[in-house]
Enzyme design. Structure first.
Site: not given
Length: 611
Positions: A2, A51, A78-79, A377
């Protein structure tokens, strides 16, 4: 994933400043296209763009908890990959949860541990916490700096945000770029805590910043350290496999579709293989995405940065694993599109001039967004496993400069700058000072010989400078397209472990990245297992160069432009008249920088204070 924003002012009442925090927050709408919110209190205003990834209905922010002594409010980007384990621990400590989101775990973790919650989090984050109990702001950035976080100290507080554009939307922050900002731009990466915009600080990775009425303080909760490595080769390989496999499993957790960026290199192929095993066991096929250019494989010319084309290796991985694959092919028109360039510059808030490498990555994320929201990634794999050419180039061991500049002299664009500009910025001196300052941070062990000390320096510079730019690029371009990228190699535990592995283990099979290759050999086609490191793809289509020349000629002909301050117009004009095949790499980089600067000046209207 986000965007966060905030304004703390101890001398004024911010309850009536909702429009300001909303404006700051909405500059990052691409980072959070799904939802937004703001919270205002007497001395704090926080904003959030979301998001949605985990607990789609329950993770709305800013998230707050009311206590008898005042509210505690969180805005978080973040996560947290270990949020399930942390939630279980917090429940045992008496906390009750009303959502299934990792956001609430971070907030409850702060209520339990205070700012020490940072040490408990595994993942990537940029966090702003307003503690109304003692009127204090706490800013936290993850250990590896995967998520961006910027702040601007004011006379009576601070303004902060995920990106500079959020801060520049605040009336107290002027869009000024001074000579040092231009130097950092030309260097290609920020110094320790400053970027391009004057006065806007970058929160250091692994740092907690607190702001209260007594001022601003910074505390490092994590730094890379040197330690003896006692594991033998077999144990080291086994440990690497277990750590990477665990990271991939945790980072595949999401309530939205997921995929993997696949280049056909070792890093992305390993992640694809591990993701395939994990998802196939649950009845899912892994989705993979790649980018290429027309006829690249057939007409490819090798060089020191890119010794091989990606296409054939991507095909081998897809055939081996049977992934659900989408291959984006971009021609010279798409890569040189001025509107795409403007999107890239707007995403980065700066004209870094990486040309088609930026536009192709952004367009890949745009295409990928139609199918998935989260993408794994292989970014950081080369810096962590010592995989770059410059990690092993002998010239680097005697060089007194950042290793990539020693190994890749073709990246030097000073020959296309004016004499006055070269003297003004004095980039060699700035680069030398930045290099020497960076060396003072490098952790060593007592008794290490000269070569081992140099190896640690090369590794450390890659992890803290080169990788920082690539991480920032990945985050900004992905988020501009509304995609969350996750980087399983960029895990502080893995980084700590590999930083202390003897150099001989990094190359024990005669190749770079020996440990990763050995750890995941069973997942790879033979072609990929034997492939040498090849850099992010760049088109070799001369029509792209010709289009750059045409667009730069238009800039040269514009009497109102200021974009030429970074170059010598006479030298650049001569380069635009060459046959595209005769344009050298430095001229091509100069073209791309000029066009980026032209877009940047139009988009951000900076005040240039060069002296």
């Amino acid at each position: 994933m986000c965007g966060v924003a905030g304004w703390i002012s101890f001398d004024r009442d911010l309850t009536g400043e909702r429009s300001t925090i909303e404006t700051m927050t909405h500059t990052m709408r691409q980072r959070g296209p799904d939802d937004w919110g703001v919270w205002t209190g007497t001395h704090a205003a926080l904003g959030h763009r979301r998001l949605s990834i985990i607990d789609l209905p329950g993770g709305t922010q800013p998230m707050s908890v009311d206590t008898p002594d005042g509210p505690v409010v969180l805005t978080y980007s973040g996560e947290t990959y270990n949020f399930v384990e942390l939630r279980d621990e917090l429940r045992r400590r008496g906390h009750r949860f009303r959502t299934a989101s990792d956001t609430e775990v971070v907030l409850r973790g702060y209520l339990e541990w205070g700012e020490a919650v940072a040490e408990h989090l595994v993942g990537m984050c940029a966090i702003g916490l307003w503690d109304g109990r003692d009127e204090r702001l706490v800013l936290i950035r993850d250990r590896m700096g995967t998520k961006p976080l910027h702040y601007f100290p004011t006379r009576d507080g601070v303004v902060f945000g995920s990106e500079p554009k959020a801060l520049l939307a605040h009336p107290l922050v002027e869009p000024v770029v001074d000579t040092d900002g231009i130097r950092r731009l030309l260097l290609g990466f920020p110094t320790t805590d400053e970027g391009v915009w004057s006065g806007i600080k970058i929160a250091r990775p692994g740092t907690v910043i607190t702001v209260d009425r007594t001022g601003l303080r910074e505390r490092a909760y994590w730094r890379l350290t040197a330690a003896p490595h006692h594991d033998d080769r077999e144990t080291t390989v086994r440990t690497v496999r277990a750590m990477v496999e665990d990271n991939v499993a945790h980072e595949l957790v999401a309530d939205v579709p997921r995929g993997v960026l696949l280049s056909g290199g070792l890093d992305s192929s390993v992640l694809t293989g591990l993701a395939d095993r994990h998802l196939r066991a649950r009845g899912e096929a892994v989705r993979t995405f790649s980018v290429d250019f027309p006829d690249q494989a057939e007409n490819f010319t090798a060089d020191t940065i890119r010794p091989s084309a990606d296409g054939p290796y991507i095909a081998d991985v897809v055939a081996r694993l049977g992934t659900d694959h989408r291959h984006l092919v971009l021609d010279h028109r798409a890569l040189s599109d001025p509107e795409v360039r403007r999107e890239v510059v707007a995403a980065w808030d700066a004209p870094y001039g990486m040309g088609d490498m930026n536009s192709s990555l952004f367009l890949l994320f745009k295409a990928l967004k139609e199918h998935v929201t989260v993408a794994l990634s292989g970014e950081a794999g080369d810096e962590i496993f010592m995989g770059h050419f410059w990690h092993h180039a002998e010239a680097v061991y005697s060089g007194e400069d950042f290793p990539w500049f020693v190994a890749w002299p073709q990246l030097n664009t000073s020959s296309y700058m004016s004499r006055e500009f070269v003297e003004l910025v004095d980039l060699p001196a700035f680069r030398r000072d930045s290099y020497r300052s960076a060396l003072t941070e490098v952790p060593h062990l007592d008794g290490e010989d000269t070569r081992r000390r140099k190896q640690r320096e090369i590794a450390y510079l890659g992890l803290t400078r080169f990788m920082r730019t690539l991480e920032d690029r990945l985050d900004r371009l992905a988020m501009r397209a509304g995609v969350e990228t996750r980087v399983p190699f960029c895990d502080h535990r893995l980084v700590e472990y590999l930083y202390n592995v003897p150099w001989s283990l990094h190359t024990f099979d005669g190749h770079e990245k020996s440990l990763l290759r050995a750890a995941a050999r069973d997942l790879l086609p033979d072609s990929v297992a034997g492939r040498r490191k090849s850099g992010y793809p760049s088109t070799q289509d001369l029509r792209y160069v010709a289009e750059l020349q045409r667009q730069v000629r238009d800039v040269l002909a514009d009497p109102g432009t200021d974009a030429l301050f970074v170059c010598d117009p006479v030298k650049v004009a001569a380069a635009t008249a060459l046959d595209p095949a005769a344009v050298d790499p430095a001229a091509r980089l100069t073209f791309e920088r000029i066009l980026d600067v032209d877009a940047w000046l139009d988009l951000t209207k900076p005040t240039l204070k060069l002296s």
